[in-house]
Design a protein around this motif. Structure first.
Motif, short mmCIF file in Angstrom:
data_model
loop_
_atom_site.label_atom_id
_atom_site.label_comp_id
_atom_site.label_asym_id
_atom_site.label_seq_id
_atom_site.Cartn_x
_atom_site.Cartn_y
_atom_site.Cartn_z
N THR A 170 18.65 6.27 5.87
CA THR A 170 18.14 5.47 6.99
C THR A 170 17.61 6.39 8.08
O THR A 170 17.47 7.60 7.87
CB THR A 170 19.24 4.52 7.51
N TYR A 171 17.33 5.82 9.23
CA TYR A 171 16.84 6.59 10.37
C TYR A 171 17.86 7.68 10.70
O TYR A 171 19.03 7.36 10.98
CB TYR A 171 16.64 5.65 11.55
N SER A 172 17.45 8.93 10.69
CA SER A 172 18.44 10.00 10.76
C SER A 172 18.92 10.29 12.19
O SER A 172 19.65 11.24 12.42
CB SER A 172 17.93 11.26 10.09
N ILE A 209 19.92 -4.62 14.96
CA ILE A 209 18.83 -4.54 13.98
C ILE A 209 17.64 -3.85 14.65
O ILE A 209 17.12 -4.31 15.67
CB ILE A 209 18.47 -5.93 13.41
N ASP A 210 17.28 -2.70 14.08
CA ASP A 210 16.23 -1.85 14.62
C ASP A 210 14.90 -2.26 13.97
O ASP A 210 14.63 -1.90 12.83
CB ASP A 210 16.62 -0.39 14.30
N GLU A 211 14.11 -3.04 14.70
CA GLU A 211 12.87 -3.57 14.14
C GLU A 211 11.64 -2.74 14.53
O GLU A 211 10.59 -3.28 14.88
CB GLU A 211 12.70 -5.05 14.56
N ALA A 212 11.76 -1.42 14.40
CA ALA A 212 10.66 -0.53 14.76
C ALA A 212 9.37 -0.87 13.99
O ALA A 212 8.27 -0.66 14.50
CB ALA A 212 11.05 0.93 14.51
N TYR A 213 9.53 -1.38 12.75
CA TYR A 213 8.36 -1.60 11.88
C TYR A 213 8.09 -3.07 11.56
O TYR A 213 7.26 -3.37 10.71
CB TYR A 213 8.55 -0.81 10.58
N ARG A 238 13.11 -3.14 19.50
CA ARG A 238 11.70 -2.93 19.11
C ARG A 238 11.10 -1.76 19.89
O ARG A 238 11.67 -1.29 20.87
CB ARG A 238 10.89 -4.19 19.43
N THR A 239 9.92 -1.33 19.47
CA THR A 239 9.25 -0.20 20.11
C THR A 239 7.75 -0.43 20.25
O THR A 239 7.18 -1.17 19.46
CB THR A 239 9.50 1.10 19.32
N PHE A 240 7.15 0.19 21.24
CA PHE A 240 5.69 0.18 21.40
C PHE A 240 5.06 1.37 20.67
O PHE A 240 3.85 1.55 20.69
CB PHE A 240 5.31 0.28 22.89
N SER A 241 5.90 2.21 20.03
CA SER A 241 5.40 3.48 19.48
C SER A 241 4.56 3.31 18.22
O SER A 241 3.66 4.10 17.97
CB SER A 241 6.56 4.41 19.16
N LYS A 242 4.88 2.32 17.40
CA LYS A 242 4.20 2.20 16.12
C LYS A 242 3.12 1.14 16.17
O LYS A 242 1.94 1.45 16.22
CB LYS A 242 5.21 1.93 15.01
N SER A 243 3.51 -0.14 16.18
CA SER A 243 2.50 -1.20 16.10
C SER A 243 1.61 -1.29 17.34
O SER A 243 0.50 -1.79 17.27
CB SER A 243 3.18 -2.55 15.84
N ARG A 274 6.21 5.99 25.57
CA ARG A 274 7.66 5.84 25.48
C ARG A 274 8.16 4.51 26.05
O ARG A 274 8.65 4.43 27.17
CB ARG A 274 8.41 7.01 26.18
N ILE A 275 7.98 3.45 25.27
CA ILE A 275 8.54 2.15 25.64
C ILE A 275 9.28 1.57 24.44
O ILE A 275 8.72 1.50 23.34
CB ILE A 275 7.46 1.14 26.08
N GLY A 276 10.51 1.19 24.66
CA GLY A 276 11.27 0.46 23.65
C GLY A 276 12.04 -0.64 24.37
O GLY A 276 12.16 -0.62 25.59
C1 LIG Z 1 10.15 5.49 15.27
C2 LIG Z 1 11.50 4.88 15.18
C3 LIG Z 1 12.30 4.66 16.30
C4 LIG Z 1 12.03 5.27 17.65
O1 LIG Z 1 10.89 5.01 18.21
P1 LIG Z 1 10.59 5.33 19.74
O2 LIG Z 1 9.33 6.11 19.70
O3 LIG Z 1 11.74 6.10 20.33
O4 LIG Z 1 10.45 3.98 20.34
C5 LIG Z 1 13.49 3.98 16.16
N1 LIG Z 1 13.91 3.56 14.96
C6 LIG Z 1 13.20 3.78 13.85
C7 LIG Z 1 13.71 3.29 12.55
C8 LIG Z 1 11.98 4.45 13.92
O5 LIG Z 1 11.31 4.72 12.81
#
Ligand SMILES: *Cc1c(COP(=O)(O)O)cnc(C)c1O
Length: 352
Positions: free
Chosen positions: A107-109, A177-181, A203-208, A215-217
């Protein structure tokens, strides 16, 4: 060793993906979005005179916009400096029972890094051979549960049945639940917030939203949980969100059409890349995220990673048991992915 050295906290830090500088690089290694942020974000005139003042400690504009966007009340939203900041705050706030918290072994390390940093005991629960979560592993008494959905770096999404199953068996602890994706596929647990006041969705603004550099989550949950997060934040650093980030985040949320369009492009490209990778003999779990976790039956991932890097193409390689057979390939633009597939074809023919 000097005596004062024994006072220093020893931690094994998280290793982020490489951030190569320069031009002509195809960067498919940190799950960034290949498209620019929304036009409104790009053109926003920031009022630098405002920087003299501290930012709004509540980040009120952004919290209000997020609450309206998700149909929640303002006291159900917590914002932070990327979801890494938000997740770290959640670990600090919610995982204090002394019992081990649970997360998947693959998982996310960052999860084990935070657990170590905050001295939270933890247990890694093995995924099955298809890299799927096994809900039954999370039934026993524990100090809390955290997992990404879709999972990283596999891209596999847990279905609603599995998420409910895990929540049903963990009513006495907090489940994150980490819904980054999640914007790229999979079913969000957001509708379950009404039923489970011990659930936190991050959730995060970093990907989608193409805003990794801003840097917003954020976290969403019951007002009780959000209040607890705020109390911890105000005990640590009241001004985590800076003035420009707050304004840029609001702009992004105001352009739903651009957001949808960008995601659709990435999903279309992802499905094309899956076909090409299959044709080249790669195997991979069926990703719902903006990356594919792929393995070639003959060529070691480490060699492909290095050969790609020689050609200025960066993908992610994890030198850890089991996952060292895989490359995590971020979905870039169509042109970037064509170049990557072209590289793979050359590499495979040159070896046969
Ligand atoms: C990218 C990622 C995050 C962290 O993203 P931020 O850039 O810190 O918002 C958190 N969890 C997972 C599973 C990710 O892949």
């Amino acid at each position: 060793m000097k005596k004062w050295e024994t006072c220093i906290r020893r931690v094994e830090p998280y290793t982020p993906g490489e951030q190569p500088q320069g031009t002509g690089i195809i960067k498919l290694n940190t799950n960034e979005n290949p498209y620019p942020p929304a036009p409104g974000v790009m053109s926003l005139k920031l009022n630098a005179a405002r920087y003299r003042l501290y930012p709004d400690p509540t980040a009120g504009d952004l919290v209000r916009e997020l609450a309206a966007y998700h149909g929640l009340s303002e006291d159900q939203v917590f914002v932070g400096v990327g979801s890494d900041d938000v997740l770290a705050m959640c670990f600090l706030t919610f995982f204090n029972s002394g019992l081990p918290i649970c997360f998947p072994d693959i998982t996310y390390s960052f999860y084990d890094v935070w657990a170590e940093l905050f001295r939270i005991p933890y247990e890694r629960k093995p995924l099955n051979d298809a890299f799927e979560l096994k809900a039954g592993d999370y039934y026993a008494e524990n100090g809390g549960v955290v997992f990404p959905n879709p999972n990283a770096p596999t891209g596999i999404a847990a279905d609603m049945g599995m998420i409910r199953d895990i929540l049903e068996h963990n009513r006495d602890v907090i489940v994150i639940i980490d819904e980054a994706y999640i914007d790229f596929g999979g079913e969000s647990a957001l509708p379950l917030l009404e039923e489970y006041e011990n659930l936190i969705v991050v959730r995060t603004f970093s990907k989608s939203r193409s805003m990794a550099g801003v840097r917003i989550g954020y976290a969403m949950g019951s007002s009780t949980l959000i209040r607890a997060l705020l109390d911890v934040k105000y005990s640590y650093n009241s001004y985590t969100m800076n003035t420009p980030s707050i304004a840029l985040g609001v702009e992004s949320l105001r352009d739903e059409a651009y957001f949808r369009e960008t995601i659709e492009k990435i999903v279309t490209t992802r499905e094309w890349v899956k076909k090409e990778l299959s044709a080249l003999g790669f195997t991979f779990p069926d990703s719902r995220a903006n990356f594919i976790f792929a393995s070639h039956p003959e060529i070691p991932a480490s060699e492909l990673y290095r050969a790609a890097k020689e050609k200025n193409i960066y993908v992610r390689y994890f030198d850890k048991p089991v996952i060292d057979r895989y490359l995590r390939i971020t979905i870039g633009t169509d042109d970037e992915m064509k170049a990557f597939i072209h590289f793979l074809k050359d590499e495979i023919t040159s070896r046969s």
